[in-house]
Design a protein around this motif. Structure first.
Motif, PDB file in Angstrom:
ATOM      1  N   LYS A  20       0.830  -1.196   0.000  1.00  0.00           N
ATOM      2  CA  LYS A  20       0.000   0.000   0.000  1.00  0.00           C
ATOM      3  C   LYS A  20       0.864   1.245   0.000  1.00  0.00           C
ATOM      4  O   LYS A  20       2.009   1.232   0.399  1.00  0.00           O
ATOM      5  CB  LYS A  20      -0.919   0.012   1.225  1.00  0.00           C
ATOM      6  N   ASN A  21       0.274   2.341  -0.439  1.00  0.00           N
ATOM      7  CA  ASN A  21       0.975   3.624  -0.476  1.00  0.00           C
ATOM      8  C   ASN A  21       1.049   4.195   0.931  1.00  0.00           C
ATOM      9  O   ASN A  21       0.157   4.893   1.375  1.00  0.00           O
ATOM     10  CB  ASN A  21       0.257   4.601  -1.405  1.00  0.00           C
ATOM     11  N   THR A  22       2.119   3.871   1.620  1.00  0.00           N
ATOM     12  CA  THR A  22       2.329   4.418   2.952  1.00  0.00           C
ATOM     13  C   THR A  22       3.566   5.289   2.926  1.00  0.00           C
ATOM     14  O   THR A  22       4.381   5.220   2.010  1.00  0.00           O
ATOM     15  CB  THR A  22       2.510   3.298   3.989  1.00  0.00           C
ATOM     16  N   ASP A  23       3.696   6.100   3.955  1.00  0.00           N
ATOM     17  CA  ASP A  23       4.871   6.972   4.042  1.00  0.00           C
ATOM     18  C   ASP A  23       6.156   6.161   4.153  1.00  0.00           C
ATOM     19  O   ASP A  23       7.178   6.534   3.583  1.00  0.00           O
ATOM     20  CB  ASP A  23       4.734   7.922   5.233  1.00  0.00           C
ATOM     21  N   GLY A  82      19.651  14.688  -1.538  1.00  0.00           N
ATOM     22  CA  GLY A  82      18.413  15.451  -1.652  1.00  0.00           C
ATOM     23  C   GLY A  82      17.496  14.922  -2.738  1.00  0.00           C
ATOM     24  O   GLY A  82      16.371  15.385  -2.890  1.00  0.00           O
ATOM     25  N   ILE A  83      17.974  13.944  -3.503  1.00  0.00           N
ATOM     26  CA  ILE A  83      17.152  13.382  -4.577  1.00  0.00           C
ATOM     27  C   ILE A  83      15.956  12.641  -3.983  1.00  0.00           C
ATOM     28  O   ILE A  83      14.831  12.776  -4.462  1.00  0.00           O
ATOM     29  CB  ILE A  83      17.992  12.442  -5.460  1.00  0.00           C
ATOM     30  N   ALA A  84      16.197  11.865  -2.925  1.00  0.00           N
ATOM     31  CA  ALA A  84      15.116  11.100  -2.299  1.00  0.00           C
ATOM     32  C   ALA A  84      14.045  12.036  -1.736  1.00  0.00           C
ATOM     33  O   ALA A  84      12.847  11.783  -1.895  1.00  0.00           O
ATOM     34  CB  ALA A  84      15.672  10.199  -1.203  1.00  0.00           C
ATOM     35  N   GLU A  85      14.461  13.102  -1.096  1.00  0.00           N
ATOM     36  CA  GLU A  85      13.499  14.050  -0.518  1.00  0.00           C
ATOM     37  C   GLU A  85      12.665  14.724  -1.606  1.00  0.00           C
ATOM     38  O   GLU A  85      11.451  14.878  -1.471  1.00  0.00           O
ATOM     39  CB  GLU A  85      14.240  15.092   0.317  1.00  0.00           C
ATOM     40  N   PHE A  90       7.496  15.025  -4.548  1.00  0.00           N
ATOM     41  CA  PHE A  90       6.786  14.950  -5.817  1.00  0.00           C
ATOM     42  C   PHE A  90       5.729  13.849  -5.800  1.00  0.00           C
ATOM     43  O   PHE A  90       4.584  14.067  -6.209  1.00  0.00           O
ATOM     44  CB  PHE A  90       7.791  14.712  -6.951  1.00  0.00           C
ATOM     45  N   LEU A  91       6.094  12.654  -5.324  1.00  0.00           N
ATOM     46  CA  LEU A  91       5.149  11.536  -5.308  1.00  0.00           C
ATOM     47  C   LEU A  91       4.034  11.743  -4.290  1.00  0.00           C
ATOM     48  O   LEU A  91       2.883  11.376  -4.538  1.00  0.00           O
ATOM     49  CB  LEU A  91       5.883  10.231  -5.032  1.00  0.00           C
ATOM     50  N   GLN A  95      -0.096  11.734  -4.764  1.00  0.00           N
ATOM     51  CA  GLN A  95      -1.006  10.873  -4.014  1.00  0.00           C
ATOM     52  C   GLN A  95      -2.143  11.670  -3.400  1.00  0.00           C
ATOM     53  O   GLN A  95      -3.263  11.201  -3.321  1.00  0.00           O
ATOM     54  CB  GLN A  95      -0.263  10.144  -2.900  1.00  0.00           C
ATOM     55  N   LYS A  96      -1.870  12.886  -2.968  1.00  0.00           N
ATOM     56  CA  LYS A  96      -2.901  13.698  -2.323  1.00  0.00           C
ATOM     57  C   LYS A  96      -3.954  14.166  -3.310  1.00  0.00           C
ATOM     58  O   LYS A  96      -5.102  14.352  -2.947  1.00  0.00           O
ATOM     59  CB  LYS A  96      -2.260  14.900  -1.638  1.00  0.00           C
ATOM     60  N   THR A  97      -3.580  14.312  -4.584  1.00  0.00           N
ATOM     61  CA  THR A  97      -4.547  14.795  -5.566  1.00  0.00           C
ATOM     62  C   THR A  97      -5.353  13.664  -6.185  1.00  0.00           C
ATOM     63  O   THR A  97      -6.335  13.918  -6.850  1.00  0.00           O
ATOM     64  CB  THR A  97      -3.837  15.562  -6.697  1.00  0.00           C
TER      65      THR A  97
END
Length: 108
Positions: A20-23, A82-85, A90-91, A95-97
């Motif tokens: 699932k899409n979790t943090d 900083g690429i991961a952050e 971005f991802l 997910q929020k939209t």
């Protein structure tokens, strides 16, 4: 009764919630992406160094590739670029939209 093709008693399918899409999953995926990127940078840096010499062998080449892979993972975890952050931001914004899924037969 036995389980057939993932179906449990009563005819319901087993639910796999591990993807699932979790943090936590988002953090892990972004960190792994950064590790892959750093590994590619290290690989390109190794190619800039001329080959040859007394101690060159396929075993040493394999060892250096494994060493670079581990170094890339450690760098991504402890000294991120900083690429991961940026990827997480971005991802997460995407997910929020996204519209939430509705249950079948449920009218809104």
């Amino acid at each position: 009764m036995t389980t057939i093709n993932g179906l449990q008693n009563g005819g319901t399918a087993a639910v796999d919630s591990s993807r699932k899409n979790t943090d936590a999953n988002l953090d892990r995926a972004a960190q792994q992406f950064e590790a892959v990127f750093v590994n590619l940078m290290l690989k390109q840096a190794r190619q800039a160094v001329p080959d040859g010499g007394l101690f060159q062998s396929e075993g040493l080449k394999t060892f250096r590739e494994m060493q670079d892979r581990e170094l890339a993972g450690t760098l991504a975890k402890h000294s991120p670029l900083g690429i991961a952050e940026a990827l997480k931001t971005f991802l997460a914004r995407g997910q929020k939209t996204a519209a939430p899924a509705t249950n079948e037969g449920e009218a809104k």
